[in-house]
Design a protein around this motif. Sequence first.
Motif, PDB file in Angstrom:
ATOM      1  N   MET A   1     -97.820  64.567  76.279  1.00  0.00           N
ATOM      2  CA  MET A   1     -97.766  63.131  75.999  1.00  0.00           C
ATOM      3  C   MET A   1     -98.119  62.841  74.544  1.00  0.00           C
ATOM      4  O   MET A   1     -97.473  62.038  73.877  1.00  0.00           O
ATOM      5  N   VAL A   2     -99.164  63.529  74.049  1.00  0.00           N
ATOM      6  CA  VAL A   2     -99.555  63.343  72.654  1.00  0.00           C
ATOM      7  C   VAL A   2     -98.452  63.829  71.724  1.00  0.00           C
ATOM      8  O   VAL A   2     -98.163  63.226  70.684  1.00  0.00           O
ATOM      9  N   GLY A   3     -97.790  64.917  72.121  1.00  0.00           N
ATOM     10  CA  GLY A   3     -96.737  65.483  71.297  1.00  0.00           C
ATOM     11  C   GLY A   3     -95.563  64.562  71.087  1.00  0.00           C
ATOM     12  O   GLY A   3     -94.829  64.697  70.105  1.00  0.00           O
ATOM     13  N   ARG A   4     -95.343  63.640  71.981  1.00  0.00           N
ATOM     14  CA  ARG A   4     -94.229  62.699  71.837  1.00  0.00           C
ATOM     15  C   ARG A   4     -94.502  61.633  70.770  1.00  0.00           C
ATOM     16  O   ARG A   4     -93.591  60.938  70.344  1.00  0.00           O
ATOM     17  N   LEU A   5     -95.746  61.529  70.363  1.00  0.00           N
ATOM     18  CA  LEU A   5     -96.087  60.532  69.349  1.00  0.00           C
ATOM     19  C   LEU A   5     -95.643  60.989  67.963  1.00  0.00           C
ATOM     20  O   LEU A   5     -95.633  62.176  67.672  1.00  0.00           O
ATOM     21  N   PRO A   6     -95.302  60.055  67.083  1.00  0.00           N
ATOM     22  CA  PRO A   6     -95.057  60.418  65.690  1.00  0.00           C
ATOM     23  C   PRO A   6     -96.354  60.942  65.078  1.00  0.00           C
ATOM     24  O   PRO A   6     -97.448  60.652  65.573  1.00  0.00           O
ATOM     25  N   LEU A   7     -96.256  61.711  64.017  1.00  0.00           N
ATOM     26  CA  LEU A   7     -97.435  62.295  63.388  1.00  0.00           C
ATOM     27  C   LEU A   7     -98.471  61.226  63.048  1.00  0.00           C
ATOM     28  O   LEU A   7     -99.680  61.437  63.234  1.00  0.00           O
ATOM     29  N   LYS A   8     -98.032  60.093  62.544  1.00  0.00           N
ATOM     30  CA  LYS A   8     -98.952  59.035  62.154  1.00  0.00           C
ATOM     31  C   LYS A   8     -99.843  58.620  63.306  1.00  0.00           C
ATOM     32  O   LYS A   8    -101.060  58.448  63.155  1.00  0.00           O
ATOM     33  N   TRP A   9     -99.247  58.480  64.493  1.00  0.00           N
ATOM     34  CA  TRP A   9    -100.018  58.006  65.640  1.00  0.00           C
ATOM     35  C   TRP A   9    -100.844  59.121  66.272  1.00  0.00           C
ATOM     36  O   TRP A   9    -101.934  58.871  66.804  1.00  0.00           O
ATOM     37  N   SER A  10    -100.342  60.354  66.235  1.00  0.00           N
ATOM     38  CA  SER A  10    -101.146  61.462  66.762  1.00  0.00           C
ATOM     39  C   SER A  10    -102.387  61.648  65.901  1.00  0.00           C
ATOM     40  O   SER A  10    -103.477  61.943  66.407  1.00  0.00           O
ATOM     41  N   ARG A  11    -102.240  61.459  64.591  1.00  0.00           N
ATOM     42  CA  ARG A  11    -103.400  61.520  63.696  1.00  0.00           C
ATOM     43  C   ARG A  11    -104.399  60.413  64.010  1.00  0.00           C
ATOM     44  O   ARG A  11    -105.610  60.640  64.024  1.00  0.00           O
ATOM     45  N   HIS A  12    -103.889  59.226  64.251  1.00  0.00           N
ATOM     46  CA  HIS A  12    -104.775  58.093  64.556  1.00  0.00           C
ATOM     47  C   HIS A  12    -105.548  58.373  65.848  1.00  0.00           C
ATOM     48  O   HIS A  12    -106.756  58.095  65.928  1.00  0.00           O
ATOM     49  N   LEU A  13    -104.861  58.936  66.834  1.00  0.00           N
ATOM     50  CA  LEU A  13    -105.520  59.285  68.095  1.00  0.00           C
ATOM     51  C   LEU A  13    -106.600  60.325  67.855  1.00  0.00           C
ATOM     52  O   LEU A  13    -107.717  60.233  68.386  1.00  0.00           O
ATOM     53  N   GLY A  14    -106.286  61.334  67.041  1.00  0.00           N
ATOM     54  CA  GLY A  14    -107.259  62.369  66.725  1.00  0.00           C
ATOM     55  C   GLY A  14    -108.455  61.815  65.985  1.00  0.00           C
ATOM     56  O   GLY A  14    -109.600  62.228  66.228  1.00  0.00           O
ATOM     57  N   ARG A  15    -108.214  60.884  65.082  1.00  0.00           N
ATOM     58  CA  ARG A  15    -109.310  60.273  64.330  1.00  0.00           C
ATOM     59  C   ARG A  15    -110.253  59.518  65.274  1.00  0.00           C
ATOM     60  O   ARG A  15    -111.477  59.566  65.137  1.00  0.00           O
ATOM     61  N   CYS A  16    -109.678  58.834  66.254  1.00  0.00           N
ATOM     62  CA  CYS A  16    -110.502  58.112  67.236  1.00  0.00           C
ATOM     63  C   CYS A  16    -111.306  59.086  68.094  1.00  0.00           C
ATOM     64  O   CYS A  16    -112.498  58.872  68.342  1.00  0.00           O
ATOM     65  N   ALA A  17    -110.648  60.153  68.540  1.00  0.00           N
ATOM     66  CA  ALA A  17    -111.335  61.153  69.365  1.00  0.00           C
ATOM     67  C   ALA A  17    -112.457  61.816  68.572  1.00  0.00           C
ATOM     68  O   ALA A  17    -113.561  62.040  69.097  1.00  0.00           O
ATOM     69  N   GLY A  18    -112.188  62.122  67.304  1.00  0.00           N
ATOM     70  CA  GLY A  18    -113.216  62.727  66.462  1.00  0.00           C
ATOM     71  C   GLY A  18    -114.378  61.788  66.221  1.00  0.00           C
ATOM     72  O   GLY A  18    -115.545  62.211  66.189  1.00  0.00           O
ATOM     73  N   GLY A  19    -114.069  60.515  66.057  1.00  0.00           N
ATOM     74  CA  GLY A  19    -115.126  59.521  65.876  1.00  0.00           C
ATOM     75  C   GLY A  19    -116.042  59.446  67.089  1.00  0.00           C
ATOM     76  O   GLY A  19    -117.270  59.331  66.949  1.00  0.00           O
ATOM     77  N   LEU A  20    -115.464  59.543  68.280  1.00  0.00           N
ATOM     78  CA  LEU A  20    -116.270  59.531  69.499  1.00  0.00           C
ATOM     79  C   LEU A  20    -117.118  60.806  69.590  1.00  0.00           C
ATOM     80  O   LEU A  20    -118.269  60.759  70.047  1.00  0.00           O
ATOM     81  N   ALA A  21    -116.539  61.928  69.153  1.00  0.00           N
ATOM     82  CA  ALA A  21    -117.287  63.189  69.178  1.00  0.00           C
ATOM     83  C   ALA A  21    -118.512  63.110  68.275  1.00  0.00           C
ATOM     84  O   ALA A  21    -119.576  63.643  68.601  1.00  0.00           O
ATOM     85  N   VAL A  22    -118.369  62.448  67.153  1.00  0.00           N
ATOM     86  CA  VAL A  22    -119.506  62.256  66.245  1.00  0.00           C
ATOM     87  C   VAL A  22    -120.511  61.299  66.863  1.00  0.00           C
ATOM     88  O   VAL A  22    -121.727  61.540  66.842  1.00  0.00           O
ATOM     89  N   LEU A  23    -120.011  60.212  67.421  1.00  0.00           N
ATOM     90  CA  LEU A  23    -120.879  59.192  68.012  1.00  0.00           C
ATOM     91  C   LEU A  23    -121.746  59.774  69.130  1.00  0.00           C
ATOM     92  O   LEU A  23    -122.946  59.466  69.230  1.00  0.00           O
ATOM     93  N   PHE A  24    -121.152  60.634  69.950  1.00  0.00           N
ATOM     94  CA  PHE A  24    -121.878  61.194  71.090  1.00  0.00           C
ATOM     95  C   PHE A  24    -122.516  62.545  70.782  1.00  0.00           C
ATOM     96  O   PHE A  24    -122.978  63.235  71.687  1.00  0.00           O
ATOM     97  N   ARG A  25    -122.536  62.913  69.497  1.00  0.00           N
ATOM     98  CA  ARG A  25    -123.232  64.110  69.034  1.00  0.00           C
ATOM     99  C   ARG A  25    -122.856  65.340  69.865  1.00  0.00           C
ATOM    100  O   ARG A  25    -123.712  65.981  70.498  1.00  0.00           O
TER     101      ARG A  25
END
Length: 282
Positions: A1-25
């Motif tokens: 499902m993620v692979g169907r996204l354009p690179l711009k949006w897959s990056r945005h999704l990754g940035r959000c996931a990474g932000g949560l990973a930082v937030l939850f240590r």
Amino acid sequence: MVGRLPLKWSRHLGRCAGGLAVLFRTEGLRLSRINLRLCYPAMDAGKREQLARESVVSTAMTGCEMASLWHHSWAVNKNTILGVRNLQLLSQGNEDGRGTLVLMPHTGNWEIFGIFLASLRPSMALYAPPKIAALDSIIRTGREQTGAQMVPTNVHGVRALLKCLKAGHIAMVLPDQEPDMGGDFAPFFGRPALTMTLAHNLLKRTQCHCVFGFGMRVEAGFELVFLPAEKAIYSDEQKVSLAAMNRGVEACIAAAPEQYQWEYKRFRKQPQGKSTVYRKKQ
């Protein structure tokens, strides 16, 4: 499902996931802090913390980018490459018919780098099927979209790499993880790190050319970067060659330290035995 996204949006999704990973240590953030403290002891603590957080976000972005790169065709993926730095280093190794060993550390996105290499010359890389069997065909198809050949991470695969290099082609190796086959300790950021001997053995047995490279994330795409290997990497002395290889990895990291995968337990094994540096405090 993620692979169907354009690179711009897959990056945005990754940035959000990474932000949560930082937030939850998460564990990735804990390990990144440890490795950065070991590798950059003189760095300001605040700057080191910022680098650890940026690395966790970058790793999440890389994961989502990979899905996009595997899913889309080369006709789409090649448009994400916005520049190639020092490409002449790659051609130098083929002027006399020798093969080229390309060492690709876990900096930025190594998937786009490998796909690009195979579009230039016949290429080969070691491949271990993922634990999730359903992902095997997705990953393999994505990595082979420009003709790269995946070979198993065993003796048969090593033999195939030797034949590939002797034929004047490209062999791709990721040099910065603890080896499954053959290793020795060499300095990495001034600390002993169990380092693969595969690259040294390939260089010694084929007399091939060696170059480092990685896919650096930039706005709207990637810049592919080639860096030269030190002459010492061709040394017959294994420890000299391994130390030079690790310095080459360090040079790649220096170009974009926030994009390196600092979450890996690089110093888990030490000459005196298993290290306790990654042990959680009670």
